[in-house]
Design a protein around this motif. Structure first.
Motif, short mmCIF file in Angstrom:
data_model
loop_
_atom_site.label_atom_id
_atom_site.label_comp_id
_atom_site.label_asym_id
_atom_site.label_seq_id
_atom_site.Cartn_x
_atom_site.Cartn_y
_atom_site.Cartn_z
N UNK A 5 0.90 -1.09 0.00
CA UNK A 5 0.00 0.03 0.11
C UNK A 5 0.90 1.23 0.09
N UNK A 6 0.23 2.17 -0.62
CA UNK A 6 1.16 3.60 -0.44
C UNK A 6 1.29 4.30 0.70
N UNK A 7 0.57 4.17 1.77
CA UNK A 7 0.80 4.76 2.92
C UNK A 7 2.11 3.97 3.73
N UNK A 12 8.44 10.31 -0.96
CA UNK A 12 8.06 9.81 -2.38
C UNK A 12 8.19 10.94 -3.51
N UNK A 13 7.94 12.40 -3.24
CA UNK A 13 7.87 13.16 -4.24
C UNK A 13 9.45 13.20 -4.70
N UNK A 62 9.79 8.17 4.35
CA UNK A 62 10.14 9.06 5.16
C UNK A 62 10.82 8.89 6.11
N UNK A 63 10.71 7.86 6.81
CA UNK A 63 11.48 7.28 7.98
C UNK A 63 12.92 7.27 7.79
N UNK A 77 16.93 -0.27 6.79
CA UNK A 77 16.52 -0.54 8.25
C UNK A 77 14.84 -0.03 8.54
N UNK A 78 14.83 1.04 7.88
CA UNK A 78 13.35 1.42 8.20
C UNK A 78 12.25 0.38 7.45
N UNK A 79 12.72 -0.32 6.26
CA UNK A 79 11.75 -1.41 5.66
C UNK A 79 11.65 -2.60 6.77
#
Length: 462
Positions: free
Chosen positions: A32-34, A47-48, A41-42, A67-69
């Motif tokens: 999902x996009x969120x 995304x921009x 962002x983390x 790490x964020x993933x």
């Protein structure tokens, strides 16, 4: 809305955004996009930012992204070991890059290579175009087999995700020609064996089969071209307009910033628009016109500007010819910096260039005065001072107003030397004129320089 700024450490030109975007797109489709946006962002970007295919990300961002993933997808505190299921997403994302409908005209370019053998034969160019830290080398190549090594630059060590991503990339190449995925043997891995300094992949694949029905295949290609070309033409039109606007902005900016700084900003805008400086070495030249205030009192403002523009036309050409960077103009005065952006020029060479520049400025002044005389204006005389040594280079000021400049004792001493110079001469330090090929007369002087005490100097007459 105020534009978001990013940590320069995350936007260094290491990896093309195209690599990261394929993974983020895969995450968006799967989770999902969120979730994908939170991971990006983390890690410190957005995304921009990643959707701009002309931008770059750094190895540091790649590490933070891994790490964020791990945190958001598996609840782990950081990146896991090589065999963890997390990294299979990197492998699958690489394979998804080669879907015909997603690649657009690029698929046609790859398809024209007539098979995976042609692609792997040119892997050094095909892969490293968007990767400035990993060098692909073809170790072995024969029908149905290629062996490729991935060598990291310097002390760079990527995360296991990059390794799995390369593996998925190699596996997916044959699918461009409707062939089965390649079989990849990962014989050397920096993540599994600390004794090796590179990754090696032995790739087994089928060669492109003979087309049973060439006319049917040609029809399919024609249909694909028809569907691909219209959006490509729109992209070309949009890209042309963006390039035109960017070029107009670059031309305007080029009047204020040196070429090496423009290149740095083009590659990594964040790094060059933040406050701060770095230590460097170089030479600084100051020059100003004798009795300029009296000249201003005698003629109108318009005439003063006209005379100054004639003067600067002559000396600016000299400055550029000798590799100087016009740091700033202070009324009739000019401050010129001689530095080596890539660090290859030694201080002695920079000092010599600055002294030669000052002497040439004195030599071209008669031509300037001849042009002024034709306008009925009085001739000019200039003083030039040159010093060399340590400098601090960077953006000074505040967020409201930045100025890219150099500061330090070398700058102050060059200004003192210029003030003490006789009109028509260049006053510099003995260390700046060790070269005996200048072909000018010299006179040793001792000047009282504010903040420096008595300074030994050399006055040069062109």
């Amino acid at each position: 809305m105020r534009a978001r700024t990013y940590d320069p450490a995350l936007t260094k030109a290491h990896l093309s955004n195209r690599f990261a975007l394929s993974l983020v797109t895969y995450f968006s489709e799967l989770f999902g996009d969120e979730v994908a946006a939170r991971v990006v962002d983390d890690a410190g970007l957005s995304l921009e930012y990643l959707q701009d295919s002309e931008r770059w990300i750094s190895v540091e961002f790649d590490r933070r992204f891994c790490d964020a993933a791990a945190r958001h997808l598996y609840g782990l505190p950081g990146s896991p070991g090589y065999d963890h299921p997390l990294w299979q997403h990197w492998r699958d994302a690489a394979g998804s890059m080669f879907k015909r409908q997603g690649m657009g005209p690029l698929w046609l370019l790859l398809w024209a290579m007539q098979g995976p053998g042609g692609f792997f034969a040119d892997i050094e160019k095909m892969y490293t175009r968007g990767n400035r830290i990993t060098r692909m080398q073809l170790a072995d190549h024969r029908p149905g087999f290629s062996s490729v090594t991935a060598v990291m630059s310097g002390e760079v060590v990527d995360r296991p995700g990059a390794c799995w991503n390369r593996r998925g990339f190699f596996e997916a190449i044959p699918t461009i020609w409707n062939l089965p995925p390649a079989r990849v043997e990962h014989t050397h891995c920096i993540h599994q064996d600390p004794r090796v300094d590179h990754c090696r992949y032995d790739i087994h694949y089928d060669e492109a089969p003979v087309v049973a029905d060439p006319f049917a295949e040609l029809h399919r290609i024609r249909e694909y071209v028809r569907s691909s070309i219209p959006p490509l033409l729109r992209q070309i039109d949009d890209a042309y307009l963006e390039h035109r606007e960017a070029e107009l902005a670059r031309r305007k900016t080029a009047s204020y910033l040196p070429a090496h700084l423009l290149d740095a900003i083009r590659i990594n805008p964040e790094e060059e628009v933040v406050l701060g400086g770095r230590q460097t070495e170089g030479a600084v030249l100051f020059a100003d016109i004798k009795d300029f205030t009296r000249r201003c009192n005698r003629v109108g403002a318009g005439e003063v500007v006209r005379q100054l523009n004639i003067y600067f036309e002559h000396i600016d050409a000299v400055i550029l010819e000798h590799g100087g960077i016009i740091d700033k103009r202070i009324g009739d005065g000019v401050m010129v910096v001689f530095i080596s952006p890539d660090g290859r020029q030694e201080l002695a060479a920079l000092s010599h260039a600055a002294v030669r520049c000052g002497l040439e400025m004195q030599r071209v002044l008669p031509r300037c005065n001849a042009q002024l005389a034709a306008l009925g204006a009085r001739p000019m005389q200039i003083r030039v001072g040159v010093a060399a040594g340590s400098l601090v280079q960077g953006n000074m000021g505040s967020r409201a107003r930045l100025e890219y400049t150099v500061i330090g004792e070398t700058v102050n001493l060059a200004a003192r030397l210029e003030s003490a110079a006789e009109p028509g001469h260049v006053l510099t330090l003995p260390a700046c004129v060790r070269d005996t090929e200048l072909g000018v007369s010299r006179r040793l002087r001792v000047i009282a320089a504010k903040g420096f005490g008595d300074v030994q100097a050399v006055e040069l007459t062109p």
